[in-house]
Design a protein around this motif. Structure first.
Motif, PDB file in Angstrom:
ATOM      1  N   ALA A  74       0.827  -1.209   0.000  1.00  0.00           N
ATOM      2  CA  ALA A  74       0.000   0.000   0.000  1.00  0.00           C
ATOM      3  C   ALA A  74       0.861   1.259   0.000  1.00  0.00           C
ATOM      4  O   ALA A  74       0.545   2.238  -0.696  1.00  0.00           O
ATOM      5  CB  ALA A  74      -0.934  -0.002   1.208  1.00  0.00           C
ATOM      6  N   ILE A  75       1.951   1.252   0.729  1.00  0.00           N
ATOM      7  CA  ILE A  75       2.846   2.415   0.746  1.00  0.00           C
ATOM      8  C   ILE A  75       3.482   2.608  -0.626  1.00  0.00           C
ATOM      9  O   ILE A  75       3.576   3.727  -1.131  1.00  0.00           O
ATOM     10  CB  ILE A  75       3.911   2.255   1.847  1.00  0.00           C
ATOM     11  N   ILE A  76       3.895   1.514  -1.262  1.00  0.00           N
ATOM     12  CA  ILE A  76       4.495   1.617  -2.598  1.00  0.00           C
ATOM     13  C   ILE A  76       3.470   2.153  -3.596  1.00  0.00           C
ATOM     14  O   ILE A  76       3.777   3.000  -4.435  1.00  0.00           O
ATOM     15  CB  ILE A  76       5.056   0.256  -3.036  1.00  0.00           C
ATOM     16  N   LEU A  77       2.236   1.663  -3.524  1.00  0.00           N
ATOM     17  CA  LEU A  77       1.198   2.137  -4.447  1.00  0.00           C
ATOM     18  C   LEU A  77       0.889   3.611  -4.236  1.00  0.00           C
ATOM     19  O   LEU A  77       0.624   4.338  -5.188  1.00  0.00           O
ATOM     20  CB  LEU A  77      -0.080   1.324  -4.265  1.00  0.00           C
ATOM     21  N   SER A  78       0.897   4.058  -2.997  1.00  0.00           N
ATOM     22  CA  SER A  78       0.540   5.453  -2.740  1.00  0.00           C
ATOM     23  C   SER A  78       1.637   6.426  -3.165  1.00  0.00           C
ATOM     24  O   SER A  78       1.377   7.615  -3.305  1.00  0.00           O
ATOM     25  CB  SER A  78       0.225   5.656  -1.254  1.00  0.00           C
ATOM     26  N   GLN A  79       2.842   5.930  -3.390  1.00  0.00           N
ATOM     27  CA  GLN A  79       3.936   6.810  -3.793  1.00  0.00           C
ATOM     28  C   GLN A  79       3.985   7.031  -5.303  1.00  0.00           C
ATOM     29  O   GLN A  79       4.767   7.839  -5.778  1.00  0.00           O
ATOM     30  CB  GLN A  79       5.278   6.244  -3.314  1.00  0.00           C
ATOM     31  N   ASN A  80       3.179   6.297  -6.064  1.00  0.00           N
ATOM     32  CA  ASN A  80       3.111   6.540  -7.509  1.00  0.00           C
ATOM     33  C   ASN A  80       2.523   7.919  -7.753  1.00  0.00           C
ATOM     34  O   ASN A  80       1.561   8.307  -7.117  1.00  0.00           O
ATOM     35  CB  ASN A  80       2.253   5.480  -8.193  1.00  0.00           C
TER      36      ASN A  80
END
Length: 99
Positions: A74-80
C-alpha cells in the motif's frame, strides 16, 4: 503523496490512492480475520493439547506478516505520482470564459 488542488491531481493519482487504500484495508481485514480464527481455534486446541502452542504462535506470526506485506504494498502504491502540468479542460474553459 502530496495532494494539491484539482488542477494538478490527476486521475492516475486518484486511482493509485484508491488502490492503496483498498490494498491496505482489505489486506488488514484478511489478516485480522486469519488472526481471529487461528487465535480462537488455537486457544481451544491449546486447552486440550498443550503441545500445539508453538504451532499456533507460528501461524499467528505468519498472519501478522501478511498484514505487514499488505502495508508495504500500500505504501508503494501510494507513492506513484503523475504530475498534471499540461492544461486541463477546465483551465481551457475558464480562460475562454474570462477572455
Amino acid at each position: 503523496a502530496r495532494v494539491t488542488s484539482g488542477d494538478t491531481y490527476s486521475a492516475y493519482n486518484g486511482f493509485a490512492h484508491l488502490a492503496s487504500g483498498l490494498c491496505c484495508g482489505l489486506g488488514m481485514l484478511a489478516a485480522g480475520m486469519a488472526i481471529g480464527i487461528v487465535g480462537d481455534s488455537g486457544v481451544r486446541a491449546n486447552g486440550q493439547q498443550p503441545k500445539l502452542f508453538v504451532g499456533m504462535i507460528l501461524i499467528l506470526i505468519f498472519a501478522e506478516a501478511l498484514a505487514l506485506y499488505e502495508l508495504i504494498v500500500a505504501i508503494i502504491l501510494s507513492q506513484n505520482n503523475q504530475d498534471c502540468s499540461l492544461p486541463t479542460l477546465q483551465n481551457v474553459w475558464m480562460t475562454k470564459i474570462k477572455g
